[in-house]
Design a protein around this motif. Structure first.
Motif, PDB file in Angstrom:
ATOM      1  N   SER A  51       0.834  -1.196   0.000  1.00  0.00           N
ATOM      2  CA  SER A  51       0.000   0.000   0.000  1.00  0.00           C
ATOM      3  C   SER A  51       0.867   1.243   0.000  1.00  0.00           C
ATOM      4  O   SER A  51       1.842   1.340   0.746  1.00  0.00           O
ATOM      5  N   ALA A  60     -11.615  -3.562  -6.215  1.00  0.00           N
ATOM      6  CA  ALA A  60     -12.122  -2.424  -6.976  1.00  0.00           C
ATOM      7  C   ALA A  60     -13.561  -2.646  -7.406  1.00  0.00           C
ATOM      8  O   ALA A  60     -14.373  -1.705  -7.434  1.00  0.00           O
ATOM      9  N   THR A 106      -6.806  -2.920  -4.746  1.00  0.00           N
ATOM     10  CA  THR A 106      -6.714  -1.464  -4.744  1.00  0.00           C
ATOM     11  C   THR A 106      -6.816  -0.956  -3.310  1.00  0.00           C
ATOM     12  O   THR A 106      -7.164  -1.707  -2.379  1.00  0.00           O
ATOM     13  N   ALA A 126     -12.360   3.563  -6.722  1.00  0.00           N
ATOM     14  CA  ALA A 126     -10.926   3.544  -7.017  1.00  0.00           C
ATOM     15  C   ALA A 126     -10.660   2.408  -7.986  1.00  0.00           C
ATOM     16  O   ALA A 126     -11.082   1.279  -7.734  1.00  0.00           O
ATOM     17  N   PRO A 127      -9.979   2.680  -9.102  1.00  0.00           N
ATOM     18  CA  PRO A 127      -9.720   1.607 -10.068  1.00  0.00           C
ATOM     19  C   PRO A 127      -8.712   0.612  -9.516  1.00  0.00           C
ATOM     20  O   PRO A 127      -7.969   0.898  -8.565  1.00  0.00           O
ATOM     21  N   SER A 128      -8.652  -0.557 -10.110  1.00  0.00           N
ATOM     22  CA  SER A 128      -7.701  -1.581  -9.693  1.00  0.00           C
ATOM     23  C   SER A 128      -6.279  -1.039  -9.787  1.00  0.00           C
ATOM     24  O   SER A 128      -5.901  -0.400 -10.781  1.00  0.00           O
ATOM     25  N   LYS A 130      -4.977   1.280  -7.782  1.00  0.00           N
ATOM     26  CA  LYS A 130      -4.827   2.631  -7.261  1.00  0.00           C
ATOM     27  C   LYS A 130      -4.110   2.594  -5.911  1.00  0.00           C
ATOM     28  O   LYS A 130      -4.476   1.829  -5.015  1.00  0.00           O
ATOM     29  N   PHE A 131      -3.094   3.420  -5.760  1.00  0.00           N
ATOM     30  CA  PHE A 131      -2.299   3.526  -4.523  1.00  0.00           C
ATOM     31  C   PHE A 131      -1.692   2.187  -4.100  1.00  0.00           C
ATOM     32  O   PHE A 131      -1.523   1.922  -2.920  1.00  0.00           O
TER      33      PHE A 131
END
Length: 404
Positions: A51, A60, A106, A126-128, A130-131
């Motif tokens: 993360s 996601a 995600t 949040a798309p797959s 993300k962060f």
């Protein structure tokens, strides 16, 4: 021996130079040192998908439409992974650097969520990915990230540590013995006689040696007596010096004894006298495995020749490409006169116009004893041999001086 050009002198000086050996040094003592071998990563960084933010590890697909309510099933702080798997409609509280739990793809950052007990509500999708920092985002095991000849600094040492190298194979520091010569010299702090001056060259050359990655060895001041000079040369050899730098005494005067004593000590002369100003009496040779570089006695001549010749010689001993002598072109701020058969290195100051354009202003007086002028200079204007007078505005070759 006829005068030779600066380029020819450099070619002769650096020809056949082999790098010094290596030594193993702890990472904590490697700042400023030179790598002797390529350095490859021993691990992948990060070693797992991690993360990049504090928040919630989710699928996601579960937060594609918001608001979406999820069930909190655990926590994953940095250094302690969540050991289960995330299913449909579930989430795990996660912190920066923690491994991404199995089943999640995600990160829902905490700013975009609310929590009520074991219920977490996603306020934004949040798309797959993300962060999420994927495994190997920074580097992968076996990847060569630092090559031999690299000078280590704060960034490269941090990288070496991340690559999990507690010790490094480094070039040993070339040992540079420095010998000032002349009855007219006394050490700083001593009271000079009525016909003496304070020695300064050896202090500047020693600092240059350190800046280049070498280890200076001060031999002090040798009187103008053959036996005293010979004793100092023997001291340099006994200390295992890679380079002996002599300061002064290599010209043709009755009291310039250094070259003769070096020859008597077994020096094979490489060259002597260069078509340059300052620095004409520069000398180079070799006594078995010890390189000899005889720099002029005038302070500015000594230091300018140190930058032009000693620095690339140390680079070569460290296995580094010698720093290029290529000059950039900058316009003159004032007229300069023509030149004779020697290449001139004029102390100068770079000026910057309001629009950022750089120009170069040579100092009016260029006497090779004037250290204060060299200190104010940040560049050398290179005036070629047999150059015609040049008016203000003419682009001229400029070498920037190394700055502290």
């Amino acid at each position: 021996m006829a005068l030779i050009s600066v380029d020819e002198a450099l070619s002769r000086l650096l020809g056949g130079v082999e790098p010094v050996g290596s030594e193993t040094v702890p990472l904590a003592r490697a700042n400023g040192r030179i790598l002797a071998a390529d350095l490859a990563a021993t691990r992948t960084q990060p070693p797992f998908a991690a993360s990049a933010m504090d928040g919630y590890a989710v699928r996601a697909a579960d937060i594609a439409k918001v608001p979406a309510t999820l069930t909190l099933i655990g926590e994953a702080p940095a250094g302690r992974a969540f050991t289960g798997a995330i299913g449909v409609g579930e989430t795990v509280r996660i912190f920066t650097g923690a491994p991404l739990p199995e089943g999640s793809d995600t990160i829902l950052i905490q700013e975009n969520a609310t929590r009520d007990g074991e219920r977490v509500t996603a306020l934004e999708s949040a798309p797959s990915g993300k962060f999420v920092r994927p495994a190997g985002l920074d580097f992968k095991a076996g990847e060569v990230l630092l090559t031999a000849g690299t000078r280590l600094d704060y960034r490269r040492l941090a990288l070496a540590a991340a690559m999990n190298h507690p010790v490094l194979e480094l070039r040993r520091r070339p040992k540079v013995a420095i010998l000032a010569t002349g009855d007219e010299l006394v050490e700083p702090g001593e009271q000079p006689g009525p016909d003496q001056i304070i020695a300064s060259n050896h202090a500047g050359i020693a600092a240059l040696v350190e800046d280049c990655g070498g280890e200076p060895l001060q031999l002090g001041i040798a009187a103008d007596r053959r036996e005293h000079i010979a004793e100092k040369i023997a001291e340099a050899r006994a200390a295992g010096a890679d380079i002996l730098v002599t300061l002064g005494g290599a010209s043709v005067g009755d009291h310039d004894l250094v070259q003769d004593v070096l020859a008597a000590s077994g020096m094979e002369l490489g060259f002597w006298r260069i078509a340059m100003r300052p620095g004409k009496p520069l000398m180079a040779g070799r006594i078995e495995g010890m390189r000899v570089l005889g720099l002029p006695g005038n302070p500015v001549s000594s230091l300018v020749c140190g930058v032009l010749f000693l620095r690339p010689l140390i680079d070569a001993l460290l296995g580094r490409p010698p720093r290029r002598r290529d000059a950039e072109l900058l316009p003159l701020t004032a007229d300069i006169g023509g030149n004779d058969q020697r290449e001139d290195y004029l102390r100068a100051r770079i000026q910057r116009d309001d629009d950022g354009t750089e120009r170069v202003a040579p100092f009016e007086r260029q006497d090779s004893s004037m250290l204060a002028t060299l200190t104010r200079a940040d560049a050398l204007v290179v005036r070629p041999p047999h150059a015609a007078p040049l008016p203000a505005g003419t682009p001229v070759p400029v070498l920037r001086l190394p700055q502290g």
